[in-house]
Design a protein around this motif. Sequence first.
Motif, PDB file in Angstrom:
ATOM      1  N   ASP A   1      19.649   3.179  -7.651  1.00 49.71           N
ATOM      2  CA  ASP A   1      18.771   2.200  -8.295  1.00 49.71           C
ATOM      3  C   ASP A   1      17.537   2.873  -8.886  1.00 49.71           C
ATOM      4  O   ASP A   1      17.039   2.464  -9.931  1.00 49.71           O
ATOM      5  CB  ASP A   1      18.372   1.092  -7.318  1.00 49.71           C
ATOM      6  N   VAL A   2      17.046   3.909  -8.240  1.00 52.68           N
ATOM      7  CA  VAL A   2      15.891   4.640  -8.753  1.00 52.68           C
ATOM      8  C   VAL A   2      16.291   5.460  -9.974  1.00 52.68           C
ATOM      9  O   VAL A   2      15.580   5.492 -10.977  1.00 52.68           O
ATOM     10  CB  VAL A   2      15.279   5.548  -7.657  1.00 52.68           C
ATOM     11  N   ARG A   3      17.440   6.094  -9.923  1.00 56.52           N
ATOM     12  CA  ARG A   3      17.896   6.915 -11.052  1.00 56.52           C
ATOM     13  C   ARG A   3      18.079   6.061 -12.309  1.00 56.52           C
ATOM     14  O   ARG A   3      17.841   6.529 -13.413  1.00 56.52           O
ATOM     15  CB  ARG A   3      19.186   7.647 -10.691  1.00 56.52           C
ATOM     16  N   ARG A   4      18.506   4.801 -12.167  1.00 54.66           N
ATOM     17  CA  ARG A   4      18.663   3.914 -13.325  1.00 54.66           C
ATOM     18  C   ARG A   4      17.295   3.505 -13.883  1.00 54.66           C
ATOM     19  O   ARG A   4      17.160   3.276 -15.078  1.00 54.66           O
ATOM     20  CB  ARG A   4      19.440   2.661 -12.929  1.00 54.66           C
ATOM     21  N   ARG A   5      16.308   3.375 -13.040  1.00 48.59           N
ATOM     22  CA  ARG A   5      14.997   2.883 -13.452  1.00 48.59           C
ATOM     23  C   ARG A   5      14.193   3.945 -14.198  1.00 48.59           C
ATOM     24  O   ARG A   5      13.439   3.639 -15.112  1.00 48.59           O
ATOM     25  CB  ARG A   5      14.213   2.428 -12.226  1.00 48.59           C
ATOM     26  N   PHE A   6      14.320   5.193 -13.777  1.00 49.60           N
ATOM     27  CA  PHE A   6      13.530   6.272 -14.349  1.00 49.60           C
ATOM     28  C   PHE A   6      14.435   7.274 -15.040  1.00 49.60           C
ATOM     29  O   PHE A   6      15.546   7.523 -14.633  1.00 49.60           O
ATOM     30  CB  PHE A   6      12.730   7.001 -13.256  1.00 49.60           C
ATOM     31  N   GLU A   7      13.900   7.893 -16.088  1.00 51.86           N
ATOM     32  CA  GLU A   7      14.680   8.945 -16.725  1.00 51.86           C
ATOM     33  C   GLU A   7      14.028  10.292 -16.441  1.00 51.86           C
ATOM     34  O   GLU A   7      12.865  10.373 -16.069  1.00 51.86           O
ATOM     35  CB  GLU A   7      14.807   8.719 -18.224  1.00 51.86           C
TER      36      GLU A   7
ATOM     37  N   ALA B   1       0.811  -1.219   0.000  1.00 47.63           N
ATOM     38  CA  ALA B   1       0.000   0.000   0.000  1.00 47.63           C
ATOM     39  C   ALA B   1       0.842   1.265   0.000  1.00 47.63           C
ATOM     40  O   ALA B   1       0.440   2.284  -0.564  1.00 47.63           O
ATOM     41  CB  ALA B   1      -0.947   0.000   1.192  1.00 47.63           C
ATOM     42  N   GLY B   2       2.014   1.243   0.604  1.00 54.11           N
ATOM     43  CA  GLY B   2       2.850   2.430   0.677  1.00 54.11           C
ATOM     44  C   GLY B   2       3.920   2.515  -0.393  1.00 54.11           C
ATOM     45  O   GLY B   2       4.697   3.471  -0.415  1.00 54.11           O
ATOM     46  N   TRP B   3       3.986   1.534  -1.276  1.00 55.02           N
ATOM     47  CA  TRP B   3       5.012   1.542  -2.316  1.00 55.02           C
ATOM     48  C   TRP B   3       4.743   2.666  -3.315  1.00 55.02           C
ATOM     49  O   TRP B   3       3.589   2.946  -3.646  1.00 55.02           O
ATOM     50  CB  TRP B   3       5.025   0.214  -3.053  1.00 55.02           C
ATOM     51  N   PRO B   4       5.797   3.267  -3.869  1.00 52.67           N
ATOM     52  CA  PRO B   4       5.602   4.303  -4.877  1.00 52.67           C
ATOM     53  C   PRO B   4       5.380   3.679  -6.263  1.00 52.67           C
ATOM     54  O   PRO B   4       6.150   3.878  -7.204  1.00 52.67           O
ATOM     55  CB  PRO B   4       6.898   5.113  -4.811  1.00 52.67           C
ATOM     56  N   CYS B   5       4.320   2.886  -6.380  1.00 58.50           N
ATOM     57  CA  CYS B   5       4.018   2.180  -7.623  1.00 58.50           C
ATOM     58  C   CYS B   5       2.523   1.881  -7.657  1.00 58.50           C
ATOM     59  O   CYS B   5       2.002   1.195  -6.767  1.00 58.50           O
ATOM     60  CB  CYS B   5       4.825   0.883  -7.692  1.00 58.50           C
ATOM     61  N   SER B   6       1.828   2.370  -8.671  1.00 53.95           N
ATOM     62  CA  SER B   6       0.384   2.152  -8.764  1.00 53.95           C
ATOM     63  C   SER B   6       0.028   0.687  -8.999  1.00 53.95           C
ATOM     64  O   SER B   6      -1.026   0.238  -8.567  1.00 53.95           O
ATOM     65  CB  SER B   6      -0.208   3.027  -9.872  1.00 53.95           C
TER      66      SER B   6
ATOM     67  N   LEU C   1       0.099   1.900 -27.598  1.00 57.22           N
ATOM     68  CA  LEU C   1       1.278   1.908 -26.729  1.00 57.22           C
ATOM     69  C   LEU C   1       2.026   0.598 -26.876  1.00 57.22           C
ATOM     70  O   LEU C   1       1.420  -0.474 -26.941  1.00 57.22           O
ATOM     71  CB  LEU C   1       0.875   2.112 -25.267  1.00 57.22           C
ATOM     72  N   ASP C   2       3.332   0.695 -26.935  1.00 58.86           N
ATOM     73  CA  ASP C   2       4.216  -0.453 -27.044  1.00 58.86           C
ATOM     74  C   ASP C   2       5.323  -0.234 -26.022  1.00 58.86           C
ATOM     75  O   ASP C   2       5.840   0.880 -25.920  1.00 58.86           O
ATOM     76  CB  ASP C   2       4.778  -0.505 -28.474  1.00 58.86           C
ATOM     77  N   PRO C   3       5.718  -1.267 -25.283  1.00 56.56           N
ATOM     78  CA  PRO C   3       6.730  -1.048 -24.244  1.00 56.56           C
ATOM     79  C   PRO C   3       8.057  -0.516 -24.766  1.00 56.56           C
ATOM     80  O   PRO C   3       8.794   0.142 -24.026  1.00 56.56           O
ATOM     81  CB  PRO C   3       6.890  -2.417 -23.589  1.00 56.56           C
ATOM     82  N   THR C   4       8.367  -0.751 -26.045  1.00 55.66           N
ATOM     83  CA  THR C   4       9.640  -0.236 -26.567  1.00 55.66           C
ATOM     84  C   THR C   4       9.599   1.277 -26.775  1.00 55.66           C
ATOM     85  O   THR C   4      10.644   1.905 -26.897  1.00 55.66           O
ATOM     86  CB  THR C   4      10.019  -0.923 -27.891  1.00 55.66           C
ATOM     87  N   GLY C   5       8.413   1.847 -26.826  1.00 55.33           N
ATOM     88  CA  GLY C   5       8.290   3.281 -27.029  1.00 55.33           C
ATOM     89  C   GLY C   5       7.882   4.027 -25.770  1.00 55.33           C
ATOM     90  O   GLY C   5       7.440   5.171 -25.839  1.00 55.33           O
ATOM     91  N   ILE C   6       8.035   3.406 -24.629  1.00 56.67           N
ATOM     92  CA  ILE C   6       7.635   4.009 -23.354  1.00 56.67           C
ATOM     93  C   ILE C   6       8.859   4.151 -22.453  1.00 56.67           C
ATOM     94  O   ILE C   6       9.681   3.240 -22.358  1.00 56.67           O
ATOM     95  CB  ILE C   6       6.585   3.116 -22.637  1.00 56.67           C
ATOM     96  N   ARG C   7       8.970   5.273 -21.795  1.00 55.87           N
ATOM     97  CA  ARG C   7       9.975   5.482 -20.761  1.00 55.87           C
ATOM     98  C   ARG C   7       9.236   5.922 -19.505  1.00 55.87           C
ATOM     99  O   ARG C   7       8.371   6.800 -19.573  1.00 55.87           O
ATOM    100  CB  ARG C   7      10.984   6.581 -21.157  1.00 55.87           C
ATOM    101  N   MET C   8       9.569   5.341 -18.409  1.00 54.95           N
ATOM    102  CA  MET C   8       8.916   5.689 -17.162  1.00 54.95           C
ATOM    103  C   MET C   8       9.610   6.897 -16.547  1.00 54.95           C
ATOM    104  O   MET C   8      10.832   7.014 -16.604  1.00 54.95           O
ATOM    105  CB  MET C   8       8.946   4.506 -16.190  1.00 54.95           C
ATOM    106  N   ARG C   9       8.796   7.781 -15.981  1.00 53.03           N
ATOM    107  CA  ARG C   9       9.295   8.974 -15.305  1.00 53.03           C
ATOM    108  C   ARG C   9       8.618   9.044 -13.948  1.00 53.03           C
ATOM    109  O   ARG C   9       7.497   8.600 -13.791  1.00 53.03           O
ATOM    110  CB  ARG C   9       8.955  10.220 -16.120  1.00 53.03           C
ATOM    111  N   THR C  10       9.303   9.622 -12.998  1.00 50.97           N
ATOM    112  CA  THR C  10       8.664   9.788 -11.700  1.00 50.97           C
ATOM    113  C   THR C  10       7.565  10.831 -11.832  1.00 50.97           C
ATOM    114  O   THR C  10       7.650  11.766 -12.625  1.00 50.97           O
ATOM    115  CB  THR C  10       9.677  10.239 -10.627  1.00 50.97           C
ATOM    116  N   GLY C  11       6.520  10.626 -11.063  1.00 55.76           N
ATOM    117  CA  GLY C  11       5.408  11.554 -11.054  1.00 55.76           C
ATOM    118  C   GLY C  11       5.425  12.405  -9.795  1.00 55.76           C
ATOM    119  O   GLY C  11       6.305  12.252  -8.934  1.00 55.76           O
ATOM    120  N   PRO C  12       4.446  13.280  -9.661  1.00 55.09           N
ATOM    121  CA  PRO C  12       4.422  14.171  -8.501  1.00 55.09           C
ATOM    122  C   PRO C  12       4.258  13.440  -7.176  1.00 55.09           C
ATOM    123  O   PRO C  12       4.640  13.961  -6.132  1.00 55.09           O
ATOM    124  CB  PRO C  12       3.242  15.100  -8.780  1.00 55.09           C
TER     125      PRO C  12
END
Length: 168
Positions: free
Chosen positions: A158-164, A7-12, A136-147
């Motif tokens: 580890d977080v910096r590598r995961r998100f751009e 419930a507290g993870w930063p992931c929907s 949407l195709d996973p090859t054309g998606i980049r994850m970014r942190t949200g507000p």
Amino acid sequence: MKRTSFAGWPCSIARTMDLFGDQWSPLVLRESFYGVRRFDEFQQELGIPRNTLADRLKRLVDVGLLEKRAYQDEPVRYDYVLTEMGRDFFDVLAVMSRWGDRWLSGPEGPPVRMHHVDCGHDTHAKVICEACGEPLDPTGIRMRTGPGYPEGLKNRPDVRRRFEDLTE
């Protein structure tokens, strides 16, 4: 064994899985979309033990996906009706159905088809970009942190590598 809470993870995705936490809850919601509203109907359609069903319905009501509405006074009996939050879950079930139809159907084909009443065709879910309408195709998606991403985690390697583009 104690269940780990996400419930507290930063992931929907993790938070959604925490909300359901089991295989019965999405099936109860599926039945709601099929028009099932009463406890005995859910039990009959799913073959779920009554105590398990009571727990799942309570949880789905408590988190706001279903609403209890009395339809009988003595004894009090309830319909379980999808809320706006519950109706919004249709997209998730539709995508799960499409994936299952593609990868888990036997040679005879999908067990259930979705029929779009407005155009008169059988159909399936398609995930598209809300802005441009392209698939949407996973090859054309980049994850970014949200507000809502915790500030204290943004600078971890580890977080910096995961998100751009963590600054936006």
